[in-house]
Structure formats: structure tokens, C-alpha cells
Write a protein that holds these residues in place. Structure first.
Motif, PDB file in Angstrom:
ATOM      1  N   ARG A   1       0.853  -1.204  -0.043  1.00 19.33           N
ATOM      2  CA  ARG A   1      -0.016   0.127  -0.150  1.00 19.33           C
ATOM      3  C   ARG A   1       0.942   1.273  -0.165  1.00 19.33           C
ATOM      4  O   ARG A   1       2.039   1.311   0.261  1.00 19.33           O
ATOM      5  N   ARG A   2       0.335   2.455  -0.233  1.00 22.10           N
ATOM      6  CA  ARG A   2       0.539   3.670  -0.197  1.00 22.10           C
ATOM      7  C   ARG A   2       2.135   3.931  -0.829  1.00 22.10           C
ATOM      8  O   ARG A   2       3.075   4.314  -0.178  1.00 22.10           O
ATOM      9  N   PRO A   3       2.025   3.728  -2.091  1.00 21.01           N
ATOM     10  CA  PRO A   3       3.297   3.854  -3.023  1.00 21.01           C
ATOM     11  C   PRO A   3       3.791   5.538  -3.056  1.00 21.01           C
ATOM     12  O   PRO A   3       2.718   6.162  -3.430  1.00 21.01           O
ATOM     13  N   SER A   4       4.973   5.566  -3.100  1.00 17.58           N
ATOM     14  CA  SER A   4       5.388   7.013  -3.547  1.00 17.58           C
ATOM     15  C   SER A   4       6.785   6.796  -4.021  1.00 17.58           C
ATOM     16  O   SER A   4       7.656   5.901  -3.614  1.00 17.58           O
ATOM     17  N   TRP A   5       7.244   7.823  -5.087  1.00 17.32           N
ATOM     18  CA  TRP A   5       8.403   7.826  -5.781  1.00 17.32           C
ATOM     19  C   TRP A   5       9.722   8.191  -5.130  1.00 17.32           C
ATOM     20  O   TRP A   5       9.683   9.290  -4.337  1.00 17.32           O
TER      21      TRP A   5
ATOM     22  N   ILE B   1      12.668   4.310  -8.165  1.00 17.19           N
ATOM     23  CA  ILE B   1      12.546   3.375  -7.044  1.00 17.19           C
ATOM     24  C   ILE B   1      11.262   3.840  -6.504  1.00 17.19           C
ATOM     25  O   ILE B   1      10.965   4.975  -6.061  1.00 17.19           O
ATOM     26  N   VAL B   2      10.335   3.051  -5.808  1.00 14.25           N
ATOM     27  CA  VAL B   2       9.153   3.122  -5.321  1.00 14.25           C
ATOM     28  C   VAL B   2       9.196   2.810  -3.652  1.00 14.25           C
ATOM     29  O   VAL B   2       9.921   1.432  -3.546  1.00 14.25           O
ATOM     30  N   ILE B   3       8.902   3.585  -2.758  1.00 12.33           N
ATOM     31  CA  ILE B   3       8.729   3.251  -1.635  1.00 12.33           C
ATOM     32  C   ILE B   3       7.232   2.956  -1.060  1.00 12.33           C
ATOM     33  O   ILE B   3       6.393   3.719  -1.572  1.00 12.33           O
ATOM     34  N   PHE B   4       6.892   1.843  -0.356  1.00 10.05           N
ATOM     35  CA  PHE B   4       5.724   1.680   0.154  1.00 10.05           C
ATOM     36  C   PHE B   4       5.549   0.593   1.289  1.00 10.05           C
ATOM     37  O   PHE B   4       6.670   0.464   1.882  1.00 10.05           O
ATOM     38  N   GLU B   5       4.340   0.445   1.974  1.00  6.42           N
ATOM     39  CA  GLU B   5       4.356  -0.433   2.941  1.00  6.42           C
ATOM     40  C   GLU B   5       3.533  -1.730   2.606  1.00  6.42           C
ATOM     41  O   GLU B   5       2.807  -1.847   1.686  1.00  6.42           O
ATOM     42  N   SER B   6       3.849  -2.664   3.614  1.00  3.67           N
ATOM     43  CA  SER B   6       3.319  -4.111   3.187  1.00  3.67           C
ATOM     44  C   SER B   6       3.247  -4.781   4.480  1.00  3.67           C
ATOM     45  O   SER B   6       3.899  -4.672   5.497  1.00  3.67           O
ATOM     46  N   ASP B   7       2.198  -5.561   4.574  1.00  2.00           N
ATOM     47  CA  ASP B   7       1.890  -6.595   5.809  1.00  2.00           C
ATOM     48  C   ASP B   7       2.435  -7.730   5.602  1.00  2.00           C
ATOM     49  O   ASP B   7       2.023  -8.993   6.375  1.00  2.00           O
ATOM     50  N   ARG B   8       3.412  -8.168   4.521  1.00  2.00           N
ATOM     51  CA  ARG B   8       3.766  -9.570   4.464  1.00  2.00           C
ATOM     52  C   ARG B   8       4.666 -10.018   5.553  1.00  2.00           C
ATOM     53  O   ARG B   8       4.473 -11.289   5.725  1.00  2.00           O
TER      54      ARG B   8
ATOM     55  N   TYR C   1       8.960  -0.886   2.363  1.00  2.00           N
ATOM     56  CA  TYR C   1       9.699  -1.751   1.484  1.00  2.00           C
ATOM     57  C   TYR C   1      10.130  -0.563   0.694  1.00  2.00           C
ATOM     58  O   TYR C   1       9.399   0.272   0.188  1.00  2.00           O
ATOM     59  N   THR C   2      11.009  -1.076  -0.258  1.00  2.00           N
ATOM     60  CA  THR C   2      11.368  -0.420  -1.747  1.00  2.00           C
ATOM     61  C   THR C   2      11.369  -1.123  -2.888  1.00  2.00           C
ATOM     62  O   THR C   2      11.594  -2.615  -2.739  1.00  2.00           O
ATOM     63  N   TYR C   3      10.953  -0.878  -4.035  1.00  3.54           N
ATOM     64  CA  TYR C   3      11.083  -1.704  -4.914  1.00  3.54           C
ATOM     65  C   TYR C   3      11.835  -0.647  -6.153  1.00  3.54           C
ATOM     66  O   TYR C   3      11.559   0.317  -6.222  1.00  3.54           O
TER      67      TYR C   3
ATOM     68  N   ASN D   1      16.536  -3.395 -11.006  1.00  2.25           N
ATOM     69  CA  ASN D   1      16.685  -4.864 -11.031  1.00  2.25           C
ATOM     70  C   ASN D   1      15.397  -5.438 -10.579  1.00  2.25           C
ATOM     71  O   ASN D   1      15.583  -6.760 -10.260  1.00  2.25           O
ATOM     72  N   ASN D   2      14.233  -5.093 -10.707  1.00  2.28           N
ATOM     73  CA  ASN D   2      12.961  -5.456 -10.150  1.00  2.28           C
ATOM     74  C   ASN D   2      13.098  -6.254  -8.960  1.00  2.28           C
ATOM     75  O   ASN D   2      12.545  -7.507  -8.675  1.00  2.28           O
ATOM     76  N   SER D   3      13.587  -5.511  -7.773  1.00  3.65           N
ATOM     77  CA  SER D   3      13.720  -6.425  -6.892  1.00  3.65           C
ATOM     78  C   SER D   3      13.022  -5.486  -5.630  1.00  3.65           C
ATOM     79  O   SER D   3      12.929  -4.229  -5.559  1.00  3.65           O
ATOM     80  N   VAL D   4      12.543  -6.254  -4.476  1.00  6.54           N
ATOM     81  CA  VAL D   4      11.803  -5.753  -3.407  1.00  6.54           C
ATOM     82  C   VAL D   4      12.677  -5.713  -2.258  1.00  6.54           C
ATOM     83  O   VAL D   4      13.292  -7.006  -2.091  1.00  6.54           O
ATOM     84  N   LYS D   5      13.139  -4.694  -1.605  1.00  6.01           N
ATOM     85  CA  LYS D   5      13.879  -5.030  -0.286  1.00  6.01           C
ATOM     86  C   LYS D   5      13.184  -4.110   0.765  1.00  6.01           C
ATOM     87  O   LYS D   5      12.672  -3.256   1.011  1.00  6.01           O
ATOM     88  N   LYS D   6      13.198  -4.921   1.858  1.00  7.82           N
ATOM     89  CA  LYS D   6      12.793  -4.462   3.219  1.00  7.82           C
ATOM     90  C   LYS D   6      13.807  -3.359   3.930  1.00  7.82           C
ATOM     91  O   LYS D   6      14.819  -3.614   3.897  1.00  7.82           O
ATOM     92  N   MET D   7      13.181  -2.141   4.345  1.00  6.70           N
ATOM     93  CA  MET D   7      14.022  -1.340   5.153  1.00  6.70           C
ATOM     94  C   MET D   7      13.826  -1.581   6.487  1.00  6.70           C
ATOM     95  O   MET D   7      13.064  -1.844   7.247  1.00  6.70           O
TER      96      MET D   7
END
Length: 313
Positions: free
Chosen positions: A87-91, A97-104, A111-113, A117-123
Motif C-alpha cells: 500500500r501507499r506507494p510514492s516515488w 524507485i518506489v517506497i511503500f508499506e506491506s503487511d507481508r 519496503y522499496t521496489y 533490478n526488479n527487486s523488493v527490499k525491506k527497510m
């Protein structure tokens, strides 16, 4: 200006005589283009730094996922797919790079996307509890976000984009939501139910250097989700219910809280505004045909000529 007003009144009379109904609201505000038209909700839209793509969230697949589309609303597709709510993506201010939140992970984490390199990384932020509403600072090195200390209390923190050097910058035992940096990166704006007995939200600005705090909207109004303009941070767009409004509309004010101007007149909820990179358009979330949709507001095309003063600021 008087001849223009006379022309508008004449038009109203002509349409009335012709049995065509047109309300005063039809001649106010700015031209709108609806970008999404789904039987699902679409929210939190923003442009990338080049103004070529729009990121947003949608629950059209049964859960909140992050989508991307071009500036005309075409080629809508998921940025990536997951089994969680994202949810709630921003650039990022100058990278793809997109920063967003996730309940995973079981709690809401940041997290960031990375498009490269098409990668998701947890901050990895060393604070327990839900973290939401993350945004990059203009330098791309810092991040501001909200942390739920406990039910009904949300503090605002800042840290590096690696999750280090965590600093709490707003802490008042109330809900403090939606922080957003100005262009220089020395102030944030946000909304809070502090000083209203929890009955409504007020927009505040706060210096991250001196801790100076300014109230920008009125106690009697309900105002939320402020967003600073990009070029010089001289204007703030936000949503609000003022006077006898039932639903929030979009407003713009100067950065010191003066000269408040209404932008939309739709009599349905219009919320979550954000600026285009050159500050001539807005993206908003508007309630259309039973769902929340992403709409573009063209600030260079006023429906009411008297609103042209806004374009000249």
C-alpha cells in the motif's frame, strides 16, 4: 472580469430557457480527467520525477496491490505481484524507485521496489510496530514515516534510506499522519487530531531542525493529507471539509496557510492530492460511480475564469 461574469450569467439563462440544467458548480473548479474506471478502489496516485508514469494502489485483485500506468491512464498493470497487501506507494525524488508499506511480515513494514533490478527490499528500521506513510526526502537519502506507538497514537519518525539514524520528530500522544517534506527538506507537513479532542484533523508544518510548529488550517475544519508543491514549495494542496460540507474537496493554500482556494466542487469525496513535477496538474482520489478512482485535475484549465489567479502564483 465583469464582462466574463456577465457572459457566464447569460449562459446560465440560455441553458435554463433551453431546458438544459447546469449548476453553479459546473462553472467552478478545474477540468478533470478520470484515469481509472474500475469496479474497485484506486488510491494514492503520484507521478515519477520525470512526469512519465503514475504509481497508485488498487484492490481490484481482491487485496491492495501497487499498479503503474502512463499519464493518460493507459497500460495499467501491477508493478509486481504478491500475496500480501502492498500500500501507499510514492516515488524516489530522482530515481526509479518506489517506497511503500506491506503487511507481508505480519506487521506493516516499509519496503522499496527498484525498477533497475526488479527487486523488493525491506527497510530494516529498528523499531517494533506498524510503520506506514513513508516518503523519501528530497535528497533521496532520508525517509520520513509514521509509527503506531499504540492504538490511537501515531508518531512521526525520520531515518536514513538504510533504516539507520532513526529520530522521532513528532510525538504528542495523538494521531499524526501523512508526513511530506518541502523541497529543501527542512520542514514537513502532516495532519493531526491534536488540539481538537480527536474530533477532526488539522494541518501542521514542523521544522526538523528547530522543531518550530505552525498550524496551517482552522480548528473548525477537517483537513487532511497535505502535499507540498514541487518547484519552490510555495503552495500546499490538501483535502478538507469546511463550513457545511458533507464530503471533502480539494483545496490549495500558500505555504504559510493563507489564501485558501477551493479546487474541486464535486459533492463527493475528493482526497489524497499530489502535484505533477511541474505543479500544473494534480492527481487526486475521487469517489466516482461507486468506487474511488484516480483523477487528474488540470490547473491550467479553470472552469471558472475567476480562478485563473491561482495559475499565476
Amino acid at each position: 472580469m465583469k464582462p466574463i461574469i456577465s457572459s457566464i450569467l447569460a449562459l446560465l439563462v440560455f441553458l435554463s430557457v433551453s431546458n438544459e440544467i447546469i449548476s453553479q458548480e459546473d462553472l467552478l473548479g478545474y477540468k478533470e480527467v478520470q484515469l481509472t474506471q474500475t469496479n474497485a478502489d484506486n488510491r494514492y496516485a503520484s507521478y515519477n520525477h520525470k512526469g512519465e508514469d503514475i504509481i497508485f494502489e488498487s484492490n481490484r485483485d481482491g487485496r491492495w496491490q501497487i499498479y503503474i500506468m502512463d499519464i493518460n491512464g493507459t497500460h495499467q498493470k501491477p508493478l509486481f505481484k504478491s500475496s500480501s497487501n502492498d500500500r501507499r506507494p510514492s516515488w524516489h525524488p530522482y530515481k526509479d524507485i518506489v517506497i511503500f508499506e506491506s503487511d507481508r511480515s505480519g506487521t506493516w513494514e516499509i519496503y522499496t521496489y527498484d525498477f533497475e533490478n526488479n527487486s523488493v527490499k525491506k527497510m530494516r528500521i529498528p523499531i517494533k510496530g506498524d510503520k506506514r506513510y513513508a516518503r523519501f526526502a528530497p535528497n533521496g537519502v532520508q525517509v520520513v514515516f509514521c509509527h503506531e506507538a499504540y492504538a490511537g497514537v501515531t508518531d512521526i519518525y525520520m531515518c536514513s534510506n538504510k533504516g539507520k539514524r532513526t529520530k522521532r520528530i513528532v510525538n504528542n500522544k495523538h494521531l499524526n499522519i501523512g508526513p511530506h517534506f518541502n523541497r529543501r527538506g527542512d520542514y514537513i507537513i502532516y495532519h493531526s487530531n491534536r488540539n481538537t479532542q480527536g474530533e477532526s484533523n488539522i494541518i501542521y508544518s514542523r521544522s526538523i531542525i528547530t522543531d518550530d510548529r505552525n498550524r496551517l488550517t482552522y480548528f473548525k475544519d477537517h483537513s487532511e493529507y497535505p502535499n507540498w508543491s514541487n518547484i519552490r514549495s510555495t503552495r500546499i494542496v490538501y483535502s478538507a471539509k469546511v463550513d457545511d460540507m458533507i464530503h471533502p474537496e480539494i483545496f490549495i493554500m500558500r505555504s504559510n496557510g493563507t489564501r485558501k482556494i477551493q479546487v474541486t466542487y464535486n459533492d463527493v469525496p475528493d482526497i489524497l492530492p499530489s502535484w505533477s513535477p511541474n505543479d500544473i496538474n494534480l492527481l487526486i482520489t475521487g469517489y466516482r460511480d461507486g468506487y474511488e478512482q484516480i483523477c487528474k485535475i488540470l490547473l491550467k484549465e479553470p472552469l471558472n475564469p475567476e480562478n485563473r489567479a491561482l495559475d499565476q502564483k
